[in-house]
Design an enzyme around this catalytic site. Sequence first.
Site, PDB file in Angstrom:
ATOM      1  N   LYS A  32       1.230   9.550  18.598  1.00  0.00           N
ATOM      2  CA  LYS A  32       0.831   8.305  19.235  1.00  0.00           C
ATOM      3  C   LYS A  32       0.110   8.598  20.549  1.00  0.00           C
ATOM      4  O   LYS A  32       0.470   9.554  21.246  1.00  0.00           O
ATOM      5  CB  LYS A  32       2.060   7.448  19.559  1.00  0.00           C
ATOM      6  CG  LYS A  32       2.820   6.871  18.392  1.00  0.00           C
ATOM      7  CD  LYS A  32       4.033   6.090  18.895  1.00  0.00           C
ATOM      8  CE  LYS A  32       4.874   5.525  17.774  1.00  0.00           C
ATOM      9  NZ  LYS A  32       4.214   4.390  17.101  1.00  0.00           N
TER      10      LYS A  32
ATOM     11  N   ARG B 186      10.208   3.467   7.561  1.00  0.00           N
ATOM     12  CA  ARG B 186      10.475   3.070   6.173  1.00  0.00           C
ATOM     13  C   ARG B 186      11.040   4.233   5.365  1.00  0.00           C
ATOM     14  O   ARG B 186      11.739   4.020   4.370  1.00  0.00           O
ATOM     15  CB  ARG B 186       9.207   2.510   5.541  1.00  0.00           C
ATOM     16  CG  ARG B 186       8.087   3.482   5.332  1.00  0.00           C
ATOM     17  CD  ARG B 186       6.734   2.808   5.191  1.00  0.00           C
ATOM     18  NE  ARG B 186       6.303   2.242   6.465  1.00  0.00           N
ATOM     19  CZ  ARG B 186       5.187   1.553   6.625  1.00  0.00           C
ATOM     20  NH1 ARG B 186       4.394   1.317   5.587  1.00  0.00           N
ATOM     21  NH2 ARG B 186       4.844   1.081   7.804  1.00  0.00           N
TER      22      ARG B 186
END
Length: 456
Positions: A233, A309
Site C-alpha cells: 500500500k 477474504r
Amino acid sequence: MTPEFAPASDATLPLWAVWSDDPLPPDAGPWPAAAGFKAQAGQICLLPGADGALRGAILGLGDRARAGRDRFALARAQSLPAGDWHLAALPQGLDPDEAALGWLLGQYRFTRYKGTPGPSARLVCPEGVDADRGLAIAKGEFTTRDLINTPASDLGPDKLEAAARALANEVGAKVEVICGAALLKQNFPLIHAVGRAAASDPRLIDIRLGDEGPMVTIVGKGVCFDTGGLNLKPGGSMGLMKKDMGGAATALGLLQMLARSGDAAGLRLRVLIPAVENSVAGNAMRPGDVLASRKGLSVEVNNTDAEGRLVLADAMAYAAEEQPDLMISLATLTGAARVALGPDLPPFYCDDDAAAQAIQAAGMRVADPVWRMPFWDPYEAMIEPGIADLDNAPSGGMAGSITAALFLRRFAEGAGRYAHFDIYGWQPAAAPGRPKGGVGQAARAIMAALPQLTGR
C-alpha cells in the site's frame, strides 16, 4: 474506561433537553434568551442560581425534523461540567433508552497513551430504562473501540489472542487457539499463507459460549495490520491499517454485549477470529501464487492486498462444517463499500429476504444503520480465473464489494443463513456518541435482529 450511570440522589442537578421548537423550561427565567440560547444541536446553557452557583442546564437538540442519524443527541451533554445530573423532563420524540445509551456512548475516551480520565458529567439512568442492558451495550462498544484504536505495536495477533482470552474469561466462554505451523497441520492453509511473513505467528481464535439452542457463528476479520503485502500500500493508505481488525473487534464487542445483557441465553454462540498481520518478508505470498483452501477450492492470488477474504474463507469453511443456524462475517473488507456508501453506512449481503429485512429494520430501530446490497449472481464469473477455482482480486475494479461478498459466500455453504457485513470500523469526524477513531458498526443491529434471525 468503563461506562457508568450516576446513583440517584437529591444532590443531582437537573438537565432539560429541548428541541429548537420546544418552549424553554418555565423556571429557566430570562437568562437563556440573554445568553443567546437557541436550542441548536449541542448548544448548552448553564443556569445560575440566585447565589451564582450552578442550578441546572438546558441542552439543545436542534431541529426535531432533521435529527436523522444524529439520534444519540444526549451524548453532546458530555461537555457539561463534571457532576451528577438527572433528566428533568424528556422531550417528545426522544426515546429514553436512546437517550441513556447516547449519554453512555458519549463517555468514551481513548486514554491509553495520553492523559488520565478526569471527573466527568454522569447521568442518573432515566426511569423505565434497563440500566444493565444499556451498560452492557456500551461496554461492548467500548471494547470494540479500544481494540481498533490500539496500534499494531501493542495489538498484534498474539495480543489480540490475549484480549480475546480475557474477554472470554469475563463472560464464561471457552477458547481454543490454533497457531503457527499447526494451521498447516490442521488444514488452514489460507490463514497461514497470509500471516506467515509476520513477526507474530498467524492463528485462529475459537470462542464458544452456551451449549443449547440455535447455533450462531460470528467470523471476524482479524488483520492486525495490513501493509498490503508485496502489493504494498502507499503510505496514505497504510496509515489507518491498525483498524483492519475491526471485524474481529466488533465480533468481540458483540459477544460481550450479548453475554452481559443476557441475550446470549438460549443460544450456542461461536466467535471465530483468524488473527494475522499481512507483512512483507522473503516468505510472503506473491501475486500470481495459487493457494489451497480448507474447503478444497484453489485460489489465485492476484493481489496480496486482498488478504481479508482469504483468512475469512478458511475460518468460514471451518464454521460451516458444523452447519450453524446462522453465520455472520464481519470485516473491514473493501474500499469499494466506502465509495458506494461512505464511512457511516456499511453494506451487508444476505440471500434470505426475511432475514435481510429483519437486519435492516433492526439497524434503523437502534440507530445502527446498515444497507442491503445484492449477491449479484451474474458477477460470479468475475471471481473465477483461468487457472484456479477462485480469484481473490478480479481485474477491472468494478463491483469490488459485491465480488468480495460472492467470494466469501462460496465458503459459507452449509450454514442455515448467512449474512456478510463490509464495515469501515472508523469514525472520520466526531459525531454524537461516536468520537473520532475506532467505532463498532452493525453489532447493535445484529443484536436487535437476533430474536427474529434465530426464531427465539
